[in-house]
Design a protein around this motif. Sequence first.
Motif, mmCIF file in Angstrom:
data_model
loop_
_atom_site.group_PDB
_atom_site.id
_atom_site.type_symbol
_atom_site.label_atom_id
_atom_site.label_comp_id
_atom_site.label_asym_id
_atom_site.label_seq_id
_atom_site.Cartn_x
_atom_site.Cartn_y
_atom_site.Cartn_z
ATOM 1 N N ALA A 108 0.843 -1.202 0.000
ATOM 2 C CA ALA A 108 0.000 0.000 0.000
ATOM 3 C C ALA A 108 0.878 1.252 0.000
ATOM 4 C CB ALA A 108 -0.912 -0.004 1.217
ATOM 5 N N ILE A 109 2.151 1.081 0.285
ATOM 6 C CA ILE A 109 3.096 2.213 0.358
ATOM 7 C C ILE A 109 3.877 2.283 -0.949
ATOM 8 C CG2 ILE A 109 5.122 3.126 1.579
ATOM 9 C CD1 ILE A 109 4.154 1.447 4.033
ATOM 10 N N THR A 110 3.666 3.362 -1.715
ATOM 11 C CA THR A 110 4.377 3.478 -2.999
ATOM 12 C C THR A 110 5.127 4.801 -3.153
ATOM 13 O OG1 THR A 110 2.330 4.300 -3.992
ATOM 14 C CG2 THR A 110 2.802 1.943 -4.271
ATOM 15 N N GLU A 111 4.826 5.778 -2.290
ATOM 16 C CA GLU A 111 5.506 7.068 -2.364
ATOM 17 C C GLU A 111 6.980 6.844 -1.999
ATOM 18 O OE1 GLU A 111 7.047 10.681 -1.433
ATOM 19 O OE2 GLU A 111 6.041 9.959 0.366
ATOM 20 N N LYS A 112 7.855 7.373 -2.838
ATOM 21 C CA LYS A 112 9.274 7.010 -2.757
ATOM 22 C C LYS A 112 9.890 7.190 -1.369
ATOM 23 C CE LYS A 112 13.465 7.358 -5.462
ATOM 24 N NZ LYS A 112 14.045 7.877 -6.709
ATOM 25 N N GLU A 113 9.707 8.355 -0.762
ATOM 26 C CA GLU A 113 10.343 8.606 0.538
ATOM 27 C C GLU A 113 9.785 7.683 1.621
ATOM 28 O OE1 GLU A 113 10.721 12.714 1.567
ATOM 29 O OE2 GLU A 113 12.049 13.087 -0.136
ATOM 30 N N ILE A 149 11.997 10.084 11.594
ATOM 31 C CA ILE A 149 10.998 10.947 10.945
ATOM 32 C C ILE A 149 9.594 10.749 11.522
ATOM 33 C CG2 ILE A 149 9.940 11.716 8.751
ATOM 34 C CD1 ILE A 149 12.629 10.701 7.419
ATOM 35 N N GLU A 150 9.003 9.562 11.292
ATOM 36 C CA GLU A 150 7.622 9.378 11.779
ATOM 37 C C GLU A 150 7.578 8.950 13.257
ATOM 38 O OE1 GLU A 150 5.707 6.294 9.458
ATOM 39 O OE2 GLU A 150 6.377 4.822 10.922
ATOM 40 N N GLU A 151 8.718 8.498 13.787
ATOM 41 C CA GLU A 151 8.863 8.150 15.199
ATOM 42 C C GLU A 151 7.860 7.111 15.696
ATOM 43 O OE1 GLU A 151 9.253 11.755 17.516
ATOM 44 O OE2 GLU A 151 11.303 11.967 16.791
ATOM 45 N N TYR A 180 14.677 1.130 4.862
ATOM 46 C CA TYR A 180 15.400 1.408 6.118
ATOM 47 C C TYR A 180 14.918 0.473 7.221
ATOM 48 C CZ TYR A 180 17.322 3.922 10.139
ATOM 49 O OH TYR A 180 17.997 4.238 11.293
ATOM 50 N N ASP A 181 13.613 0.332 7.348
ATOM 51 C CA ASP A 181 13.032 -0.521 8.395
ATOM 52 C C ASP A 181 13.558 -1.950 8.300
ATOM 53 O OD1 ASP A 181 11.313 -0.922 10.616
ATOM 54 O OD2 ASP A 181 9.812 -1.804 9.313
#
Length: 238
Positions: free
Chosen positions: A43-48, A205-207, A56-57
Motif C-alpha cells: 500500500a506504500i508506494t511514495e518514494k520517501e 521521521i515518523e517516530e 530502512y526498516d
Amino acid sequence: MNIELFQTSLKEKGVQLSEKQLSQFETYYNLLVEWNEKMNLTAITEKEEVYLKHFYDSVTAGFYFNFKQDITVCDVGAGAGFPAIPLKIAFPEIKLTVVDSLNKRIGFLQHVVDELGLEEVSLYHDRAETFAHRPEFRQTFDLVTARAVARLSVLSELCLPLVKIGGHFLGMKGANLPEEVRDGEKAVKLLGGKVKDIHSFVLPIEESERNIIVIDKVKETPKKFPRKPGTPNKSPIS
C-alpha cells in the motif's frame, strides 16, 4: 526519507552502502512500483515512504545482528521482499532463502533478484508450515527472519523449526511486543527457543515504535511442529 538521508542514517549505524548498492535499491523501488500496478504488493508506494518504511526498516535488523558474515538466512513470508531483499543488498555475503505462499509474489521476487544481479538467493513458493517439514531445510538455517503481523506465538511455530540448534530467530515487530512475549513464552520454550534480546527503537521521521526480538535456538523442535497449514494462526500455542 530521501536517498541521501537513507544513506547517511545507515552509515551512522555502521552500514555503508556503495554506489552499486544504492543503485540496486533504486532499481528495486522502480520495480516495486511498476509491478504494484499489476498485483497487490504494497500500500506504500511514495518514494520517501518506501525508503523509510520498507528499505530502512528492513535493514534495522542489521543494527542488532551481525549480517556481515557468510551465514544462511531464511525469510519466512517475505511478501514483496521485506526484510529479505534490503538485507541481501546491504549485506551481500549472506546466503538467502525466501519462502512465500503466493506464487505471484515469488515471480516478482525472482524478477527483482535477476534485475539486481543478486547471487546465492533461493526462492520457494510454499506455506511456512509445510516448508519447515522438508528434511533439506528443517533445522538447517543460521538465522530465520520474519517481519510480519502474526503474533509471536504464531511466528515462533512457523520459524523456529527451521533454525538449527545454536542458530537464531529474529522477529521484526511494531508496538505491544512485551505483551506478545508474555503470551508467547510457552510457545517459544516448547519449540526449542529462548528469548535472548529485545531491542526497542523508533523509526526516524515518523517516530513510530519498532521492536526486534532475537530468540536463540537451544534445543530441537518436536517433530509435530509446525502443525497443519492454518492451524498455528487459528489456535496458537498458549
